[in-house]
Design a protein around this motif. Sequence first.
Motif, short mmCIF file in Angstrom:
data_model
loop_
_atom_site.label_atom_id
_atom_site.label_comp_id
_atom_site.label_asym_id
_atom_site.label_seq_id
_atom_site.Cartn_x
_atom_site.Cartn_y
_atom_site.Cartn_z
N THR A 16 29.69 40.71 47.59
CA THR A 16 30.77 40.73 46.60
C THR A 16 32.00 41.35 47.25
N GLU A 17 33.11 41.24 46.57
CA GLU A 17 34.35 41.82 47.09
C GLU A 17 34.20 43.32 47.30
N LYS A 18 33.50 43.98 46.38
CA LYS A 18 33.29 45.42 46.51
C LYS A 18 32.50 45.75 47.76
N LEU A 50 30.77 34.74 50.29
CA LEU A 50 31.58 35.35 49.24
C LEU A 50 31.00 34.98 47.87
N HIS A 90 33.56 35.85 42.90
CA HIS A 90 35.02 35.74 42.83
C HIS A 90 35.42 34.61 41.88
N LYS A 91 36.51 34.81 41.18
CA LYS A 91 37.01 33.81 40.24
C LYS A 91 38.28 33.14 40.73
N THR A 92 39.02 33.88 41.54
CA THR A 92 40.28 33.34 42.04
C THR A 92 40.61 34.04 43.35
N PRO A 93 41.32 33.39 44.27
CA PRO A 93 41.66 33.99 45.57
C PRO A 93 42.86 34.93 45.48
N THR A 94 42.62 36.13 45.08
CA THR A 94 43.69 37.13 44.96
C THR A 94 44.21 37.50 46.34
N LEU A 105 41.66 39.70 48.03
CA LEU A 105 40.54 38.97 48.64
C LEU A 105 40.99 38.30 49.93
N TRP A 143 42.10 27.55 46.34
CA TRP A 143 41.28 28.18 47.38
C TRP A 143 41.77 27.85 48.79
#
Length: 403
Positions: A69-71, A90, A93-97, A100, A125
């Motif tokens: 996960t991102e964390k 990965l 994730h819901k969106t490429p911030t 991220l 993406w």
Amino acid sequence: MQNCYLARQAILDRNNQTVGYELLFRDSPENKFPEIDQDIASSKLIIQNHFQGDIQAVSLGKLAFINFTEKCLVEKYPLMFDKSTIVIELVGHKTPTQHLLKIVKFYHDKGYKVALTEYDLDKKWDVLFPYIAMIKINIEVINAKRIRPLLDRIKSLNIKLIAEKVETNFQLQSLAEVGFNYYQGFFYHEPEIIAGQTLAPIKSQMLHLISETFNKPLDFAHIAEIIGHDVNLTVGLLKLVNNVATGTRVEITSLKQAAAYLGEDKLKQFVTILALSKLSSDKTNEISKQSLITAKLMSSLAKESAFVEISEFAFITGLLSGIEVILSMPMDDILKTMPLAKPIKEALVSHTGLLGELLQLTTNYIIADGENIQQLIDYYQLDADVIHQEFVKASNWCQSLGI
């Protein structure tokens, strides 16, 4: 202390060569993802397994695809691994911030391979594409024909496409035509039965050789006679004697003497492994490895448990568990050529009897595809930790064979 388990699933290329395994966290031997935070799942997989050397053992020296996960990426968990041994998947994730994007670029610059999962074909993406090596697409959710515009956008970036949830060999062939590079699913467990196919003499001979090693008492003369019909087997047997006899002077005058010199245990292992390797092809190599691990794991679990009464049949049953796929013939037809004990035949054909339940438990545990595993473990009073430990040992053993 809560237990931690690993399940795995092979990822293969267009030539059916295994490129890696996705390693999946489980909090029990039931092969389904537990109701647990993904961050905790990744942490447990790493902490409780990597430091024991389990992950590289279970992935048989191939790439280990691990969910982060991102964390987990922020905490720099992937840096615990050599960049050449893992693929960072990965998840969550819901969106490429922008955050991220920064993290993915960090690992890309460090030389790690990053795979984008949960991909939905949305162009948002694309910002990650310069920094990723692979994209996973669930073909149960996304029609494979919809990826054609994506192929144009990633053509210059050398991004590989992985098809998930591939269930049949027919699907694999059509997905290769569309443009997928790698495949993950249970398609490699599907025998391609050809009507009217007969067993080639050399394959029949190898099956005979395998079954012969499980006769009691062992007939060294007969085994030597079968080995003598194949140059590669003969050379392999003599090389093995030479390795065993290091430091002593042994003059081998016959194959029977060579076989007897090795003794029953070493001869059985040599014959079964080499015979299985001759039956396998590039297409069935993954099944061959799985059969070896199944054989070793079944044998280990049967030594001290409710399965002890069928322990003498455990290894050969596991070894032959994938033979239907390897030979692309119905199991019934194959077993007609082998003088096997009734419990072995019943286990292989219908998974019935005590031996059949051990086979079902073992195979489902290994491939992460099965139900009622915990029920069988409880019923036969097995130690779940022991199963996990023996699975790792069996994987190490398989890897050591160099097949």
